[in-house]
Design a protein around this motif. Structure first.
Motif, PDB file in Angstrom:
ATOM      1  N   PHE A 151       0.815  -1.211   0.000  1.00  0.00           N
ATOM      2  CA  PHE A 151       0.000   0.000   0.000  1.00  0.00           C
ATOM      3  C   PHE A 151       0.847   1.259   0.000  1.00  0.00           C
ATOM      4  CE2 PHE A 151      -0.373  -1.124   4.703  1.00  0.00           C
ATOM      5  CZ  PHE A 151       0.388  -0.087   5.205  1.00  0.00           C
ATOM      6  N   VAL A 152       0.159   2.359  -0.296  1.00  0.00           N
ATOM      7  CA  VAL A 152       0.761   3.696  -0.265  1.00  0.00           C
ATOM      8  C   VAL A 152       0.186   4.432   0.937  1.00  0.00           C
ATOM      9  CG1 VAL A 152       0.724   5.953  -1.382  1.00  0.00           C
ATOM     10  CG2 VAL A 152       1.295   3.915  -2.713  1.00  0.00           C
ATOM     11  N   TYR A 153       1.076   5.113   1.684  1.00  0.00           N
ATOM     12  CA  TYR A 153       0.642   5.851   2.866  1.00  0.00           C
ATOM     13  C   TYR A 153       1.166   7.277   2.773  1.00  0.00           C
ATOM     14  CZ  TYR A 153      -0.095   7.172   7.733  1.00  0.00           C
ATOM     15  OH  TYR A 153      -0.510   7.808   8.868  1.00  0.00           O
ATOM     16  N   VAL A 154       0.254   8.257   2.877  1.00  0.00           N
ATOM     17  CA  VAL A 154       0.662   9.663   2.774  1.00  0.00           C
ATOM     18  C   VAL A 154      -0.058  10.503   3.811  1.00  0.00           C
ATOM     19  CG1 VAL A 154       1.148   9.480   0.295  1.00  0.00           C
ATOM     20  CG2 VAL A 154      -1.116  10.230   1.048  1.00  0.00           C
ATOM     21  N   GLU A 155       0.568  11.623   4.188  1.00  0.00           N
ATOM     22  CA  GLU A 155      -0.052  12.667   5.000  1.00  0.00           C
ATOM     23  C   GLU A 155      -0.133  13.924   4.144  1.00  0.00           C
ATOM     24  OE1 GLU A 155       2.222  13.506   8.484  1.00  0.00           O
ATOM     25  OE2 GLU A 155       2.352  11.425   9.119  1.00  0.00           O
ATOM     26  N   THR A 172      -4.944   7.771  -8.838  1.00  0.00           N
ATOM     27  CA  THR A 172      -4.773   7.131 -10.148  1.00  0.00           C
ATOM     28  C   THR A 172      -3.585   6.185 -10.125  1.00  0.00           C
ATOM     29  OG1 THR A 172      -5.724   9.056 -11.259  1.00  0.00           O
ATOM     30  CG2 THR A 172      -4.410   7.561 -12.601  1.00  0.00           C
ATOM     31  N   PHE A 173      -2.505   6.618  -9.479  1.00  0.00           N
ATOM     32  CA  PHE A 173      -1.292   5.805  -9.357  1.00  0.00           C
ATOM     33  C   PHE A 173      -1.586   4.498  -8.622  1.00  0.00           C
ATOM     34  CE2 PHE A 173       2.287   4.721  -6.527  1.00  0.00           C
ATOM     35  CZ  PHE A 173       3.285   4.459  -7.453  1.00  0.00           C
ATOM     36  N   CYS A 174      -2.277   4.596  -7.490  1.00  0.00           N
ATOM     37  CA  CYS A 174      -2.581   3.407  -6.692  1.00  0.00           C
ATOM     38  C   CYS A 174      -3.513   2.469  -7.436  1.00  0.00           C
ATOM     39  CB  CYS A 174      -3.192   3.809  -5.351  1.00  0.00           C
ATOM     40  SG  CYS A 174      -2.031   4.595  -4.225  1.00  0.00           S
ATOM     41  N   ASP A 175      -4.471   3.023  -8.154  1.00  0.00           N
ATOM     42  CA  ASP A 175      -5.393   2.193  -8.927  1.00  0.00           C
ATOM     43  C   ASP A 175      -4.655   1.455 -10.039  1.00  0.00           C
ATOM     44  OD1 ASP A 175      -8.201   1.422  -9.548  1.00  0.00           O
ATOM     45  OD2 ASP A 175      -7.792   2.470 -11.425  1.00  0.00           O
ATOM     46  N   ASP A 178      -2.701  -1.334  -8.403  1.00  0.00           N
ATOM     47  CA  ASP A 178      -3.496  -2.177  -7.501  1.00  0.00           C
ATOM     48  C   ASP A 178      -2.956  -2.123  -6.074  1.00  0.00           C
ATOM     49  OD1 ASP A 178      -5.602  -3.865  -6.873  1.00  0.00           O
ATOM     50  OD2 ASP A 178      -4.428  -5.685  -7.213  1.00  0.00           O
ATOM     51  N   LEU A 179      -2.730  -0.902  -5.582  1.00  0.00           N
ATOM     52  CA  LEU A 179      -2.226  -0.686  -4.232  1.00  0.00           C
ATOM     53  C   LEU A 179      -3.319  -0.095  -3.350  1.00  0.00           C
ATOM     54  CD1 LEU A 179       1.193   0.983  -5.155  1.00  0.00           C
ATOM     55  CD2 LEU A 179       0.795  -1.420  -4.581  1.00  0.00           C
TER      56      LEU A 179
END
Length: 395
Positions: A151-155, A172-175, A178-179
């Motif tokens: 997964f991707v985690y951001v603040e 869009t990047f995560c989609d 598939d993250l």
């Protein structure tokens, strides 16, 4: 649970509440009980088998906690949620529920110090790795994804430099890869920013901050789509990071004023930021709705207000920063933000002191950087206190 027909955020905050008891109370009471009784053995069996909805034990479910979570889901526009004993409990529970040995987290380098410690010291012991991406060069993120990335985690805005992530680009990047897409929305609050509109699967808040808004209690909340919340809820049910009914009741009542509070926090913070950037002894000021912010256009796109946090750097480095804090007369020196009272913090020696100097500089935390959580006092009084502290600290 009574829910409003209106989709307006203000109404959802005020009118979503536990069904009225036989006492016909107008304000929801506190359910200060560790457990709940069953009508008979069959109901007990059905509740434990999750064939019937209802309360069993306050580590699992409690009406006050349920009400608070329902309101947060309504505000963020998502389906499910879980309340926890602190913001960091929300972060840890989310990570632990979804990560397995061999997984990798792709995260923004601009993270709260304790989250950084989870990624660099706690999860590596369990065979979980991480990679940091530069939020100012999103093109590099494509090369950071590996088969192990989970997964991707951001603040956003980040703590304490209020840098922004392009939520739409990241969705869009995560989609595409598939993250699972996780956003810490604490600084903006769901009033000013709704990450789910940009594809976020999970949204995390420290309820200790703007959700409470008065520095009274500690708590956290995770909300998102059902398929991503179910593992988190299951993990929490057995590991026990439960929010107390009292704090849930308090946070739920606080949500009724969140919209008006965030409006004033944002208005006053912009006023203070504009004032500070006029001072010659202030090197720079960072605030999302300040036109000089390098991501001002992005802030206008994905936030409806700039929030209550700003940061600025003083000439004179860490020594001047310390003198400035000591010279403050009204503003509080405390380890919190999002309070009705204005708070000043020196991140390099407190919230981000566990990072190395190189790690701090990499995310813009200079020795003379000061973070201000602008409160609800008259902005003229806030500016006057900051001015006199800057003047005295220069001597």
């Amino acid at each position: 649970m009574d829910r409003p027909d209106s989709q307006n955020d203000d109404t959802a905050c005020i009118r979503t509440q536990v069904e009225q008891s036989g006492e016909r109370e107008h304000s929801v009471p506190m359910f200060m009980t560790s457990s709940f009784t069953f009508n008979d053995a069959e109901q007990a069996r059905a509740l434990f088998a999750q064939e019937e909805e209802g309360n069993i034990y306050s580590r699992f479910t409690n009406p006050n906690v349920e009400e608070f979570v329902e309101k947060m889901c309504a505000l963020e526009g998502v389906e499910e949620g879980l309340a926890t004993a602190s913001g960091m409990a929300a972060v840890f529970t989310t990570f632990a529920a979804h990560l397995e040995q061999g997984d990798e987290v792709l995260a923004s380098r601009y993270l709260f110090g304790s989250t950084h410690k989870l990624l660099t010291q706690v999860f590596p012991k369990w065979g979980i790795s991480h990679t940091y991406g530069d939020i100012h060069d999103l093109s590099e993120w494509e090369d950071l994804v590996t088969p192990e990335t989970k997964f991707v985690y951001v603040e956003t805005p980040s703590n304490p430099t209020v840098d922004l992530i392009d939520l739409e680009w990241m969705g869009t990047f995560c989609d595409r890869h598939d993250l699972i897409y996780i956003v810490d929305n604490c600084f903006a609050s769901p009033v000013l920013q709704k990450p789910a509109q940009y594809g976020a699967d999970i949204i995390i808040h420290s309820a200790t901050k703007y959700i409470d808004g008065q520095g009274r209690g500690v708590g956290g909340v995770v909300v998102g789509n059902e398929e991503y919340l179910e593992p988190i809820q299951s993990f929490a049910r057995h590991s026990g990071p439960a929010l107390s009914p009292f704090n849930a009741w308090m946070f739920s009542k606080s949500l009724e004023t969140l919209d008006v509070r965030m409006e004033k926090h944002s208005r006053s913070a912009l006023d203070v930021a504009q004032h500070l950037q006029e001072r010659e002894d202030v090197k720079f000021v960072r605030y999302p709705f300040l036109e000089s912010h390098p991501q001002y256009e992005l802030a206008q796109k994905q936030m409806s207000g700039g929030g209550g946090i700003l940061s600025f750097a003083v000439e004179g480095g860490i020594e001047r920063g310390a003198r400035f804090l000591d010279a403050l007369e009204m503003c509080s020196l405390t380890a919190n933000l999002g309070d009705s009272r204005t708070i000043a913090t020196h991140p390099a020696s407190t919230t981000h002191s566990k990072l190395t100097e190189d790690e701090r500089r990499a995310v813009g935390i200079l020795p003379g950087l000061v973070r201000v959580s602008v409160g609800l006092e008259a902005p003229e009084d806030i500016k006057a206190d900051l001015d006199q502290a800057l003047d005295r600290s220069a001597q």
